[in-house]
Design a protein around this motif. Structure first.
Motif, PDB file in Angstrom:
ATOM      1  N   LYS A 157      48.137   5.977 -27.516  1.00 44.72           N
ATOM      2  CA  LYS A 157      49.491   5.527 -27.858  1.00 44.72           C
ATOM      3  C   LYS A 157      50.476   6.693 -27.826  1.00 44.72           C
ATOM      4  O   LYS A 157      51.627   6.533 -27.396  1.00 44.72           O
ATOM      5  N   LEU A 158      50.034   7.867 -28.286  1.00 40.49           N
ATOM      6  CA  LEU A 158      50.894   9.052 -28.201  1.00 40.49           C
ATOM      7  C   LEU A 158      51.189   9.378 -26.745  1.00 40.49           C
ATOM      8  O   LEU A 158      52.342   9.641 -26.377  1.00 40.49           O
ATOM      9  N   LEU A 159      50.156   9.347 -25.906  1.00 44.03           N
ATOM     10  CA  LEU A 159      50.363   9.648 -24.492  1.00 44.03           C
ATOM     11  C   LEU A 159      51.315   8.648 -23.858  1.00 44.03           C
ATOM     12  O   LEU A 159      52.234   9.032 -23.115  1.00 44.03           O
ATOM     13  N   ALA A 160      51.130   7.360 -24.147  1.00 45.73           N
ATOM     14  CA  ALA A 160      51.999   6.336 -23.566  1.00 45.73           C
ATOM     15  C   ALA A 160      53.453   6.546 -23.974  1.00 45.73           C
ATOM     16  O   ALA A 160      54.377   6.366 -23.163  1.00 45.73           O
ATOM     17  N   ALA A 161      53.668   6.943 -25.228  1.00 51.01           N
ATOM     18  CA  ALA A 161      55.033   7.198 -25.690  1.00 51.01           C
ATOM     19  C   ALA A 161      55.631   8.394 -24.970  1.00 51.01           C
ATOM     20  O   ALA A 161      56.824   8.386 -24.618  1.00 51.01           O
ATOM     21  N   MET A 162      54.829   9.426 -24.729  1.00 52.28           N
ATOM     22  CA  MET A 162      55.332  10.595 -24.021  1.00 52.28           C
ATOM     23  C   MET A 162      55.613  10.277 -22.557  1.00 52.28           C
ATOM     24  O   MET A 162      56.601  10.758 -21.986  1.00 52.28           O
ATOM     25  N   VAL A 163      54.768   9.451 -21.945  1.00 53.77           N
ATOM     26  CA  VAL A 163      55.034   8.999 -20.570  1.00 53.77           C
ATOM     27  C   VAL A 163      56.359   8.250 -20.517  1.00 53.77           C
ATOM     28  O   VAL A 163      57.178   8.437 -19.597  1.00 53.77           O
ATOM     29  N   HIS A 164      56.610   7.400 -21.509  1.00 52.46           N
ATOM     30  CA  HIS A 164      57.863   6.640 -21.551  1.00 52.46           C
ATOM     31  C   HIS A 164      59.067   7.572 -21.665  1.00 52.46           C
ATOM     32  O   HIS A 164      60.088   7.371 -20.982  1.00 52.46           O
ATOM     33  N   LEU A 165      58.953   8.600 -22.517  1.00 55.68           N
ATOM     34  CA  LEU A 165      60.057   9.554 -22.674  1.00 55.68           C
ATOM     35  C   LEU A 165      60.374  10.247 -21.355  1.00 55.68           C
ATOM     36  O   LEU A 165      61.537  10.376 -20.967  1.00 55.68           O
ATOM     37  N   VAL A 166      59.331  10.703 -20.674  1.00 53.31           N
ATOM     38  CA  VAL A 166      59.544  11.425 -19.415  1.00 53.31           C
ATOM     39  C   VAL A 166      60.041  10.479 -18.334  1.00 53.31           C
ATOM     40  O   VAL A 166      60.948  10.819 -17.551  1.00 53.31           O
ATOM     41  N   SER A 167      59.487   9.277 -18.283  1.00 53.71           N
ATOM     42  CA  SER A 167      59.917   8.300 -17.271  1.00 53.71           C
ATOM     43  C   SER A 167      61.367   7.885 -17.471  1.00 53.71           C
ATOM     44  O   SER A 167      62.052   7.491 -16.508  1.00 53.71           O
ATOM     45  N   SER A 168      61.838   7.964 -18.714  1.00 57.30           N
ATOM     46  CA  SER A 168      63.225   7.596 -19.010  1.00 57.30           C
ATOM     47  C   SER A 168      64.197   8.730 -18.724  1.00 57.30           C
ATOM     48  O   SER A 168      65.413   8.540 -18.833  1.00 57.30           O
ATOM     49  N   SER A 169      63.667   9.895 -18.369  1.00 49.88           N
ATOM     50  CA  SER A 169      64.521  11.044 -18.066  1.00 49.88           C
ATOM     51  C   SER A 169      64.709  11.148 -16.564  1.00 49.88           C
ATOM     52  O   SER A 169      64.353  10.244 -15.803  1.00 49.88           O
ATOM     53  N   THR A 170      65.253  12.271 -16.127  1.00 49.49           N
ATOM     54  CA  THR A 170      65.451  12.485 -14.689  1.00 49.49           C
ATOM     55  C   THR A 170      64.197  12.992 -14.000  1.00 49.49           C
ATOM     56  O   THR A 170      64.177  13.120 -12.773  1.00 49.49           O
ATOM     57  N   ALA A 171      63.161  13.283 -14.751  1.00 52.41           N
ATOM     58  CA  ALA A 171      61.916  13.783 -14.154  1.00 52.41           C
ATOM     59  C   ALA A 171      61.245  12.693 -13.324  1.00 52.41           C
ATOM     60  O   ALA A 171      61.362  11.501 -13.615  1.00 52.41           O
ATOM     61  N   VAL A 172      60.540  13.124 -12.286  1.00 53.75           N
ATOM     62  CA  VAL A 172      59.822  12.204 -11.406  1.00 53.75           C
ATOM     63  C   VAL A 172      58.328  12.421 -11.600  1.00 53.75           C
ATOM     64  O   VAL A 172      57.835  13.550 -11.494  1.00 53.75           O
ATOM     65  N   ILE A 173      57.600  11.336 -11.912  1.00 53.91           N
ATOM     66  CA  ILE A 173      56.156  11.405 -12.117  1.00 53.91           C
ATOM     67  C   ILE A 173      55.438  10.891 -10.864  1.00 53.91           C
ATOM     68  O   ILE A 173      55.738   9.801 -10.387  1.00 53.91           O
ATOM     69  N   HIS A 174      54.510  11.692 -10.350  1.00 55.00           N
ATOM     70  CA  HIS A 174      53.689  11.295  -9.204  1.00 55.00           C
ATOM     71  C   HIS A 174      52.240  11.144  -9.680  1.00 55.00           C
ATOM     72  O   HIS A 174      51.496  12.126  -9.762  1.00 55.00           O
ATOM     73  N   GLU A 175      51.836   9.916 -10.014  1.00 48.73           N
ATOM     74  CA  GLU A 175      50.437   9.670 -10.354  1.00 48.73           C
ATOM     75  C   GLU A 175      49.620   9.565  -9.078  1.00 48.73           C
ATOM     76  O   GLU A 175      50.147   9.356  -7.985  1.00 48.73           O
ATOM     77  N   ASN A 176      48.281   9.698  -9.233  1.00 51.32           N
ATOM     78  CA  ASN A 176      47.365   9.581  -8.094  1.00 51.32           C
ATOM     79  C   ASN A 176      47.803  10.455  -6.922  1.00 51.32           C
ATOM     80  O   ASN A 176      47.716  10.051  -5.758  1.00 51.32           O
TER      81      ASN A 176
END
Length: 405
Positions: A157-176
């Motif tokens: 749950k902590l990780l999911a919340a941190m993913v949400h914070l970053v996804s809501s910012s200007t940062a771009v996440i590249h999974e896989n």
């Protein structure tokens, strides 16, 4: 700015860098949550494996004291982060109990309690033998230590919340998106991935126990060790009241350390420890944890299990977390099994280091050099079963001496 690794460290760094207005791209070779940040026991301890005397011998009095004080700061910073960002992750500042199985261990924990209280301002106190049942329902311990500054949470749950914070910012996440290498160039670093290349002014590497061949230099310095957890079937309330009356986080001083806790709803026991295997998903480590659980709580012999899982932690020759720089690449890694607190903290510190904020990035874990390479090691921890066997033999001898005494 490029970040490799999508666990607590990388997400924490990406969050701070994006808030500072930087263009951030984060890469992870698999889906976020499948590594240690989503597979740990959720014990927010910020522990340091070497003892105080060992820290003083290796780093000097001033730095040793700074390392210990930073643990307190890192824990408090995590509590503030959860509050300020309204993160729901079943957090409870429950306190922690550490058990002593011998008179020498009990004396050691008394000294530790005094040091924590007198030198670090942490609420801590020793537990004498007669009072052990107030904290844990076992005959294995003859004393212990309670400290009130440690809590537990639900790690995914902590990780999911941190993913949400970053996804809501200007940062771009590249999974896989596996990173397969990087090359220093004028003004920055060129990063090669399975999906193409990207050029960044700075690269932050925070892969910890999941470091692979993309950085052979780092891989020789981090030994991946499996940490495995089992979860019991739901237990009656009166059983939990007897075995874990205050519902704390728990551990002891064995070489093969075990960590255990109640589930967030207080209905199960989660029991974890280092796994002596290096590949596959053998049933033997699960059976071993079951036997150790029964050694601690004999009435749970044969109890049913509903879950078992593992993740890799990263050990290094210093056995402490570390931040260091190599060219235009900054590293934050080596949490030695205590990453819930340290990973987020050092990710934040590394971000401020990249931003050139000397005050905010200051850390006793910022070293001039990387940990020393491990001899005869190039990524495959062939020696783990040997070390595991040695530690197990040490613990058996210790228990035999206690029984004879």
């Amino acid at each position: 700015m490029a970040v490799v690794g999508g666990g607590y460290t990388g997400l924490s760094a990406a969050h701070e860098l994006a808030r500072a207005g930087k263009h951030v791209q984060l890469f992870d070779r698999q889906a976020l949550g499948l590594a240690a940040s989503g597979r740990n026991g959720g014990m927010a301890s910020g522990s340091i494996r070497p003892g105080r005397k060992d820290l003083v011998r290796r780093f000097g009095q001033e730095r040793a004291q700074a390392i210990l004080l930073e643990g307190k700061a890192a824990r408090e910073d995590l509590w503030r982060f959860l509050r300020d960002e309204s993160i729901e992750c079943d957090f409870s500042l429950s306190g922690a109990f550490s058990g002593a199985m011998t008179a020498d261990q009990a004396d050691e924990l008394r000294r530790q309690a005094d040091f924590l209280h007198q030198n670090l301002g942490i609420e801590a106190y020793p537990v004498e033998r007669a009072d052990v049942p107030k904290f844990i329902g076992t005959d294995l311990y003859i004393g212990g230590l309670v400290r009130k500054d440690i809590g537990g949470l639900q790690p995914a749950k902590l990780l999911a919340a941190m993913v949400h914070l970053v996804s809501s910012s200007t940062a771009v996440i590249h999974e896989n998106t596996a990173v397969i290498g990087s090359t220093s160039e004028a003004g920055g670093v060129r990063i090669q991935t399975r999906r193409g290349e990207v050029f960044a002014r700075k690269l932050l590497v925070c892969t910890d126990g999941y470091t692979d061949g993309f950085d052979p230099w780092l891989r020789r310095r981090l030994v991946p060790v499996r940490s495995r957890i089992i979860a019991t079937e739901p237990l009656d309330r009166e059983v939990m009241d007897r075995l874990m009356p205050p519902r704390m986080m728990y551990g002891d001083l064995r070489k093969l350390s075990y960590y255990y806790r109640p589930s967030h709803d207080g209905s199960r026991i989660l029991f974890g420890g280092r796994d002596g295997t290096t590949e596959g998903d053998s049933a033997a480590p699960i059976a071993h944890l079951q036997s150790e659980l029964a050694r601690l709580f004999p009435e749970l012999a044969g109890i049913g299990l509903t879950h078992s899982w593992f993740g890799f932690v990263a050990m290094n020759r210093d056995m402490i977390p570390r931040m260091f720089t190599r060219g235009n690449t900054v590293y934050a890694t080596g949490y030695c099994g205590s990453g819930v607190v340290w990973a987020r903290w050092l990710g934040k510190k590394a971000a401020f280091k990249i931003l050139g904020d000397g005050e905010q990035s200051r850390s006793a874990f910022d070293f001039d050099a990387a940990p020393r390479a491990v001899p005869f090691f190039n990524g495959k921890p062939w020696f783990i079963p040997i070390v595991y066997s040695m530690y197990a033999r040490h613990d058996r001898k210790m228990l035999l001496r206690r029984l004879k005494g």
